[in-house]
Design an enzyme around this catalytic site. Sequence first.
Site, PDB file in Angstrom:
ATOM      1  CE1 TYR A 141      -3.488   2.710   0.999  1.00 13.51           C
ATOM      2  CE2 TYR A 141      -2.214   3.060   2.996  1.00 13.51           C
ATOM      3  CZ  TYR A 141      -3.224   3.434   2.147  1.00 13.51           C
ATOM      4  OH  TYR A 141      -3.984   4.543   2.447  1.00 13.51           O
ATOM      5  CE  LYS A 145      -3.095   5.691  -0.960  1.00 15.55           C
ATOM      6  NZ  LYS A 145      -4.174   6.290  -1.771  1.00 15.55           N
TER       7      LYS A 145
HETATM    8  P1  NAD Z   1     -12.285   2.510   2.081  1.00 18.02           P
HETATM    9  O1  NAD Z   1     -11.668   1.175   1.895  1.00 18.02           O
HETATM   10  O2  NAD Z   1     -13.159   2.748   3.271  1.00 18.02           O
HETATM   11  O3  NAD Z   1     -13.126   2.913   0.789  1.00 18.02           O
HETATM   12  C1  NAD Z   1     -12.653   2.717  -0.512  1.00 18.02           C
HETATM   13  C2  NAD Z   1     -13.847   2.602  -1.425  1.00 18.02           C
HETATM   14  O4  NAD Z   1     -13.343   2.357  -2.747  1.00 18.02           O
HETATM   15  C3  NAD Z   1     -14.775   1.423  -1.075  1.00 18.02           C
HETATM   16  O5  NAD Z   1     -16.107   1.883  -0.961  1.00 18.02           O
HETATM   17  C4  NAD Z   1     -14.609   0.460  -2.244  1.00 18.02           C
HETATM   18  O6  NAD Z   1     -15.812  -0.232  -2.573  1.00 18.02           O
HETATM   19  C5  NAD Z   1     -14.187   1.399  -3.345  1.00 18.02           C
HETATM   20  N1  NAD Z   1     -13.439   0.715  -4.407  1.00 18.02           N
HETATM   21  C6  NAD Z   1     -12.505  -0.246  -4.271  1.00 18.02           C
HETATM   22  N2  NAD Z   1     -12.066  -0.655  -5.475  1.00 18.02           N
HETATM   23  C7  NAD Z   1     -12.735   0.073  -6.384  1.00 18.02           C
HETATM   24  C8  NAD Z   1     -12.740   0.116  -7.802  1.00 18.02           C
HETATM   25  N3  NAD Z   1     -11.962  -0.705  -8.533  1.00 18.02           N
HETATM   26  N4  NAD Z   1     -13.566   0.983  -8.421  1.00 18.02           N
HETATM   27  C9  NAD Z   1     -14.373   1.806  -7.703  1.00 18.02           C
HETATM   28  N5  NAD Z   1     -14.426   1.806  -6.368  1.00 18.02           N
HETATM   29  C10 NAD Z   1     -13.621   0.949  -5.713  1.00 18.02           C
HETATM   30  O7  NAD Z   1     -11.095   3.580   2.045  1.00 18.02           O
HETATM   31  P2  NAD Z   1     -11.085   5.040   2.700  1.00 18.02           P
HETATM   32  O8  NAD Z   1     -10.641   4.864   4.103  1.00 18.02           O
HETATM   33  O9  NAD Z   1     -12.325   5.757   2.416  1.00 18.02           O
HETATM   34  O10 NAD Z   1      -9.866   5.689   1.913  1.00 18.02           O
HETATM   35  C11 NAD Z   1     -10.048   6.647   0.892  1.00 18.02           C
HETATM   36  C12 NAD Z   1      -8.693   7.130   0.428  1.00 18.02           C
HETATM   37  O11 NAD Z   1      -7.997   7.713   1.540  1.00 18.02           O
HETATM   38  C13 NAD Z   1      -7.775   6.015  -0.089  1.00 18.02           C
HETATM   39  O12 NAD Z   1      -6.986   6.511  -1.140  1.00 18.02           O
HETATM   40  C14 NAD Z   1      -6.896   5.707   1.094  1.00 18.02           C
HETATM   41  O13 NAD Z   1      -5.663   5.177   0.684  1.00 18.02           O
HETATM   42  C15 NAD Z   1      -6.749   7.082   1.710  1.00 18.02           C
HETATM   43  N6  NAD Z   1      -6.394   7.017   3.130  1.00 18.02           N
HETATM   44  C16 NAD Z   1      -7.310   6.590   4.060  1.00 18.02           C
HETATM   45  C17 NAD Z   1      -6.942   6.538   5.398  1.00 18.02           C
HETATM   46  C18 NAD Z   1      -7.908   6.075   6.453  1.00 18.02           C
HETATM   47  O14 NAD Z   1      -7.552   6.025   7.631  1.00 18.02           O
HETATM   48  N7  NAD Z   1      -9.144   5.754   6.110  1.00 18.02           N
HETATM   49  C19 NAD Z   1      -5.650   6.924   5.799  1.00 18.02           C
HETATM   50  C20 NAD Z   1      -4.730   7.317   4.822  1.00 18.02           C
HETATM   51  C21 NAD Z   1      -5.129   7.392   3.495  1.00 18.02           C
END
Ligand code: NAD
Length: 314
Positions: A141, A145
Amino acid sequence: MKIDKILIIGANGQVGSALLPKLRSIYGEEQVIASDLALPSKPLSYFEQVDATDKQSLANLVKKHDITQIYHLAAILSAKGEADPIWAWNVNMQSLLNVLGIGREFKLHKIFVPSSIAVFGSNVPADLTPQDVVLNPSTIYGVSKVATENMLNYYAGRYGLDVRSLRYPGIISYQSLPGGGTTDYAVEIFHTAISGRRFNCYLAEHTTLPMIYIDDAIRATIELMEAPIDQVKVRTSYNLSGLSFTPGELFKQLQQYYPDFECDFVPDFRQYIADSWPNSIDDEDAKNDWGWKVEFDLARMTSEMIAHLSDLEL
Ligand code: NAD
């Protein structure tokens, strides 16, 4: 001037489920199209099911709705990614390349793609990790990134695409359950405490990690996206700091509300990931360039989380 039409990709996830209503409250419901690979758990207006790794389907959606801005949130997160690294790399990179390619083709005005504290490896200063350090991540991951950040910077420099990004810390939210990250315990512990059960924490009691409350994360995202273009100087991804705490400290906060709440600390593979991440983040650039300022500390976040989750359970 015509108002921007926004597409959120990954709208059902932890960030999307909080960002969508906020963007709709600012720009209008019909101005913000929600999309995800999965169908939403409840009926949702202006929702399109799409696989972000399928460029043609994504391009059709952008064309159909005259999209001018994308928030690309779809990704496979740290803990989930370790179960199938090649799949995680393929989803994270292919979806990004599609969004950037579409950004060029359709001359999108702005694109937001989050990065993460997972870009840092254990070779950097763990306290107040600076913006510019060598990035040697320990997870697939994090590797994806780092590549994302470099691609964003490349598309900004080479093609003049207005791409913006934040290195989110672990996000704590009540709107949905998190999707397979290493900091998920900090959300799950609230649900468990409120339901009166004993919590099994997969991280050790004294593991400090950088976190952020969802309201701060969403406000940072929108403030960065609305900042005048000349204020956005970092085109890889901005360090962003919220608050830092350990599972033990969060447990003690929760015991103030639920004195009988009990917790066992039984580290699993996610401990190795957490050990390779910083304790805290230096976000001077975000503060200086576009005026970032955090609002939520541990006490305020805990009381807001409990209030929101108790409302939802009623
Ligand atoms: P999450 O896993 O809760 O949500 C991701 C969403 O993307 C899901 O609803 C999933 O169904 C959808 N998805 C997956 N594959 C897909 C595809 N091929 N096409 C369309 N949709 C698809 O993740 P999140 O926590 O909401 O994270 C959002 C962003 O923020 C990501 O880029 C993640 O790396 C980043 N991020 C999140 C956190 C955190 O703590 N949540 C921390 C650092 C970075």
